[in-house]
Motif scaffolding. Structure first.
Motif, short mmCIF file in Angstrom:
data_model
loop_
_atom_site.label_atom_id
_atom_site.label_comp_id
_atom_site.label_asym_id
_atom_site.label_seq_id
_atom_site.Cartn_x
_atom_site.Cartn_y
_atom_site.Cartn_z
N TYR A 65 0.80 -1.23 0.00
CA TYR A 65 0.00 0.00 0.00
C TYR A 65 0.82 1.27 0.00
N PHE A 120 -6.23 -5.67 4.45
CA PHE A 120 -7.47 -6.15 5.06
C PHE A 120 -7.40 -7.64 5.36
N ILE A 152 -6.81 -4.08 -2.23
CA ILE A 152 -6.43 -2.70 -2.54
C ILE A 152 -5.82 -2.57 -3.94
N ALA A 184 -3.63 15.62 13.81
CA ALA A 184 -3.08 16.80 14.45
C ALA A 184 -4.03 17.41 15.49
N SER A 192 -9.68 12.14 8.90
CA SER A 192 -8.77 11.14 8.35
C SER A 192 -8.92 9.86 9.17
N VAL A 228 -13.02 9.83 5.69
CA VAL A 228 -12.99 10.13 4.26
C VAL A 228 -11.82 9.38 3.65
N GLY A 271 -4.70 19.77 9.38
CA GLY A 271 -3.84 18.81 10.05
C GLY A 271 -3.98 17.40 9.49
N ILE A 272 -4.13 17.33 8.17
CA ILE A 272 -4.18 16.04 7.48
C ILE A 272 -2.99 16.00 6.53
N SER A 273 -2.20 14.91 6.59
CA SER A 273 -0.94 14.90 5.83
C SER A 273 -1.16 14.71 4.33
N ALA A 324 -2.18 11.37 2.80
CA ALA A 324 -1.84 10.02 2.34
C ALA A 324 -2.74 9.68 1.14
N GLN A 326 -4.43 7.20 0.44
CA GLN A 326 -5.72 6.61 0.79
C GLN A 326 -6.73 7.69 1.19
N VAL A 346 -4.64 23.20 5.33
CA VAL A 346 -3.88 23.94 6.34
C VAL A 346 -3.03 22.92 7.09
N ASN A 347 -1.72 23.10 7.03
CA ASN A 347 -0.82 22.14 7.65
C ASN A 347 0.43 22.90 8.08
N LYS A 348 1.02 22.51 9.21
CA LYS A 348 2.17 23.29 9.65
C LYS A 348 3.46 22.84 8.97
N LEU A 406 -3.02 24.89 12.92
CA LEU A 406 -4.48 24.90 12.86
C LEU A 406 -5.10 25.50 14.13
N PHE A 407 -4.39 25.36 15.26
CA PHE A 407 -4.93 25.88 16.52
C PHE A 407 -4.94 27.41 16.54
C1 LIG Z 1 -5.48 -0.15 3.45
C2 LIG Z 1 -5.46 1.23 4.00
C3 LIG Z 1 -6.58 2.03 3.85
C4 LIG Z 1 -6.61 3.34 4.37
N1 LIG Z 1 -7.73 4.09 4.19
C5 LIG Z 1 -7.74 5.37 4.62
C6 LIG Z 1 -8.89 6.23 4.43
O1 LIG Z 1 -9.92 5.81 3.89
N2 LIG Z 1 -8.82 7.51 4.86
C7 LIG Z 1 -7.72 8.02 5.48
O2 LIG Z 1 -7.74 9.22 5.85
N3 LIG Z 1 -6.65 7.24 5.69
C8 LIG Z 1 -6.63 5.93 5.30
N4 LIG Z 1 -5.52 5.16 5.54
C9 LIG Z 1 -4.46 5.70 6.41
C10 LIG Z 1 -3.50 6.63 5.68
O3 LIG Z 1 -2.47 5.86 5.09
C11 LIG Z 1 -2.86 7.63 6.69
O4 LIG Z 1 -2.24 6.91 7.72
C12 LIG Z 1 -3.85 8.61 7.33
O5 LIG Z 1 -4.65 9.21 6.34
C13 LIG Z 1 -3.10 9.69 8.10
O6 LIG Z 1 -3.98 10.54 8.79
P1 LIG Z 1 -3.54 12.03 9.16
O7 LIG Z 1 -3.21 12.76 7.91
O8 LIG Z 1 -4.62 12.59 10.01
O9 LIG Z 1 -2.29 11.81 10.11
P2 LIG Z 1 -0.76 12.09 9.86
O10 LIG Z 1 -0.28 11.42 8.65
O11 LIG Z 1 -0.09 11.79 11.15
O12 LIG Z 1 -0.69 13.65 9.56
C14 LIG Z 1 -0.91 14.65 10.51
C15 LIG Z 1 -0.56 15.97 9.82
O13 LIG Z 1 -0.89 17.04 10.68
C16 LIG Z 1 0.13 18.04 10.57
N5 LIG Z 1 0.09 18.81 11.80
C17 LIG Z 1 0.50 18.43 13.05
N6 LIG Z 1 0.22 19.40 13.95
C18 LIG Z 1 -0.37 20.41 13.27
C19 LIG Z 1 -0.90 21.66 13.66
N7 LIG Z 1 -0.89 22.06 14.93
N8 LIG Z 1 -1.44 22.44 12.70
C20 LIG Z 1 -1.48 22.05 11.40
N9 LIG Z 1 -1.00 20.87 10.98
C21 LIG Z 1 -0.47 20.05 11.91
C22 LIG Z 1 1.38 17.27 10.33
O14 LIG Z 1 2.33 18.10 9.66
C23 LIG Z 1 0.91 16.11 9.47
O15 LIG Z 1 1.01 16.44 8.09
C24 LIG Z 1 -5.48 3.85 5.06
C25 LIG Z 1 -4.36 3.05 5.19
C26 LIG Z 1 -4.34 1.75 4.69
C27 LIG Z 1 -3.13 0.91 4.87
#
Ligand SMILES: Cc1cc2nc3c(=O)[nH]c(=O)nc-3n(C[C@H](O)[C@H](O)[C@H](O)COP(=O)(O)OP(=O)(O)OC[C@H]3O[C@@H](n4cnc5c(N)ncnc54)[C@H](O)[C@@H]3O)c2cc1C
Ligand SMILES: Nc1ncnc2c1ncn2[C@@H]1O[C@H](COP(=O)(O)O)[C@@H](O)[C@H]1O
Lengths: 249, 315
Positions: free
Chosen positions: A13, A38, A120, B207, B231, B246, B262-264, B266, B268, B282-284, B302-303
């Protein structure tokens, strides 16, 4: 009770998918392959049920070419008791996979069959449901919780509206969602032990299943790229850009 | 002559918006007639809503107490019995359609096309694979019935018609299994706009750090009359319920405006928002992959950013 778990070999993935220039497929040469995420969850669930004493044997099944042995060996290292490889060199579609799994079910008579909710690679989300139909047994798709009680199971399903609970009679087909569990890591000694566990190979033909495709894939394309965006310096600029586009009042 | 049958999705009393999207997909197929099957314990209100969609020829109503809950094992055999005279059987690619339709297709002995995103010809369809990182064109040979789910984020909703289509009570002679029983539904949501149909969506990621902090996202969403998404990391961490996820394994959405905090980014997650009109991130971290797809990016905390937006929006 035996539990049958399906493990599909898919492109890992984390790999960035690229479509071949001649539109005949996606690049898989030299690309990392893994157990469908999965399906790893499916296997973990089966192992936990066995460890809780509610099942005696966990059988891992994969359908595909000889390379699928790698994923089956990983499954054995995770803790499956034995593995079955149903060999085919052509890509098959979910209905064919379901027919093949049904033939294995007839031989093994498991009480539970656990699959991933979707592979996937093809993202079909069909095989478990098709299998349950052909087998004329209950299906509980998108499971995030599974509780066994005698010859029944209660499943929490992740649906668009929230969390749904259903009860099914066993044997039944379960398909996993991501939150069902967190799969364990494979330890080195287990990889060694897995080499001695039985892995049986047979072909689709030997099961009496034909490979004919009902759907034809004409070509593969890259998704349309979004136009390059802009960076704004502050909230004021952000909001005025959104107002210009008439997206906020 | 090609005839389409659409399996209606509903909650027992009202039609789900995804059904109208299947109707416009059926219209794209150049079909001669579009019928909608409503299977429920009480069909009246739902069938009337279905009959009022533009392009619908007829509504088939199947009223049985067994249809009170959306159990695939119960609905699939009825759908297959109804489908005998049709060339195409469609359902929305929601958790409901994904559960029922493959079971029906297998009972009918035919393969299924999942997630149609575009009709490329009468028997040719485009659909995403590898989390939307490749698009394939699939064709179904002549002579075989087509079972397909429709990716609702890719379709427009059929509008209301001036005149309602007729509603016919259908009698089905299918024996229904008792091996699967509905226990209950714990609805998530609340009264915010539905994530899958909202014109604006505000989403938060890992985040946010806690479910209490997620109130920031809810507050902004309420100001913008937006739906709320998340996320997978935010869902896994328990900040929000699963039906808000989503992405590839959550909901695929196409709002006019998507705001990600605060969503990276990915792959997926991005799969779920590819059809959004405007994506704001919006991301730091200035190197966060979400900025590669965002139409408007803002590097920031974001805060600080969310309260600032709220102040600027006023009221
Ligand atoms: C089979 C499979 C299916 C998946 N399906 C999904 C899916 O349907 N949906 C999904 O979302 N994910 C899915 N994932 C997970 C995906 O790979 C990521 O792990 C997930 O999306 C990460 O979530 P995130 O961006 O919230 O967290 P992180 O990747 O940890 O990102 C957090 C982000 O926040 C930022 N940040 C931190 N603090 C602050 C702040 N104070 N202000 C602003 N920015 C900040 C950071 O710079 C970072 O970019 C799947 C994974 C697999 C293996
Ligand atoms: N070739 C295969 N080998 C093993 N399992 C498979 C295979 N194809 C599908 N499956 C199982 O069916 C699930 C759903 O696949 P799909 O319907 O293709 O999305 C997967 O997560 C696997 O558990």
């Amino acid at each position: 009770m035996k539990i049958l778990v399906c493990l599909k070999r898919v492109v890992d993935y984390n790999v960035r998918i690229r479509v071949k220039p001649d539109a005949s497929g996606v690049v898989t040469d030299g690309v990392k392959m893994s157990i469908n995420p999965f399906d790893e969850i499916a296997l973990e669930e089966a192992l936990r049920i066995r460890e809780a004493g509610d099942a005696q044997e966990v059988i891992a099944l994969s359908i595909g070419d000889a390379d699928c042995q790698q994923q089956l060996r990983t499954g054995l290292a995770m803790g499956a008791d034995r593995a079955i490889l149903v060999g085919t060199d052509t890509a098959i579609e979910p209905l064919t996979a379901a027919r093949a799994i049904l033939e294995i079910i007839k031989r093994e008579e498991p009480g539970l069959v656990i699959l991933g909710k979707q592979a996937i690679d093809d993202d079909c989300n069909q095989t478990g449901q098709m299998l349950a139909a052909l087998w004329d047994r209950p299906q509980a798709t998108f499971a995030s919780k599974l509780q066994l009680a005698g010859d029944k199971a209660t499943i929490t399903r992740e649906v668009d509206a929230g969390l749904e609970q259903i009860e099914v009679d066993l044997p039944a087909v379960i398909t996993t969602d991501l939150r069902l569990n967190e799969p364990r890591y494979v330890k080195l000694p287990d990889i060694m032990k897995a080499k001695k566990k039985p892995l049986e190979s047979l072909s689709l033909g030997e099961l009496g299943v034909t490979e004919t495709l009902g759907l034809q894939i004409e070509d593969y394309a890259s998704p349309p790229e979004r136009a390059k965006g802009i960076m704004v310096g502050d909230v004021t600029e952000l909001l005025s850009t959104l107002r210009d586009k008439d997206l906020i009042g | 002559m090609s005839k389409v049958l659409i399996l209606a999705e509903h909650d027992g009393s009202a039609l789900n918006a995804s059904t109208a999207k299947c109707v416009s997909c059926a219209a794209d197929m150049g079909s001669d007639s579009i019928d909608i099957a409503v299977l429920a314990a009480q069909t009246d209100g739902i069938a009337a809503e279905a009959a009022a969609l533009t392009g619908v020829t007829q509504v088939l109503s199947v009223e049985r107490p067994e249809n009170a809950a959306p159990l695939a094992a119960v609905i699939a055999p009825q759908l297959v019995a109804l489908a005998a005279d049709y060339d195409y059987v469609l359902a929305p690619s929601t958790t409901f359609g994904k559960d029922v339709l493959p079971r029906a297709a297998a009972l009918a002995g035919v393969p299924q096309v999942s997630d149609i995103m575009e009709v490329a010809g009468p028997r040719r369809f485009k659909r995403p694979i590898y989390a939307g990182n490749a698009i394939i064109t699939v064709s179904v040979p002549e002579g075989s019935k087509i079972f397909a789910t429709v990716r609702i984020a890719s379709s427009r909703a059929a509008p209301a018609a001036n005149e309602a289509a007729p509603i016919t009570a259908a009698d089905i002679n299918a024996s229904l299994p008792a091996h699967t029983r509905f226990v209950g539904l714990q609805a998530g949501g609340g009264d915010r706009p539905d994530l899958q149909t909202a014109r604006r969506v505000v989403s938060g990621g890992r985040a946010l750090g806690s479910s209490d902090n997620f109130d920031l996202i809810y507050g902004l969403a309420d100001k913008l009359a937006a739906g709320v998404g998340a996320s997978r990391a935010a869902v896994d961490a328990g900040y929000v319920p699963n039906d808000m996820q989503v992405g590839q394994t959550g909901k695929i959405i196409a709002p006019d405006l998507y705001l990600a905090f605060g969503i990276s980014g990915a792959i997926q997650h991005l799969t779920g928002i590819k059809d959004a009109g405007t994506i704001v991130a919006v991301n730091k971290d200035p190197d966060a992959p979400i900025f590669e797809v965002a139409d408007i990016g803002l590097v920031g905390d974001l805060f600080e950013v969310i309260p600032e937006i709220e102040r600027a929006l006023g009221g």
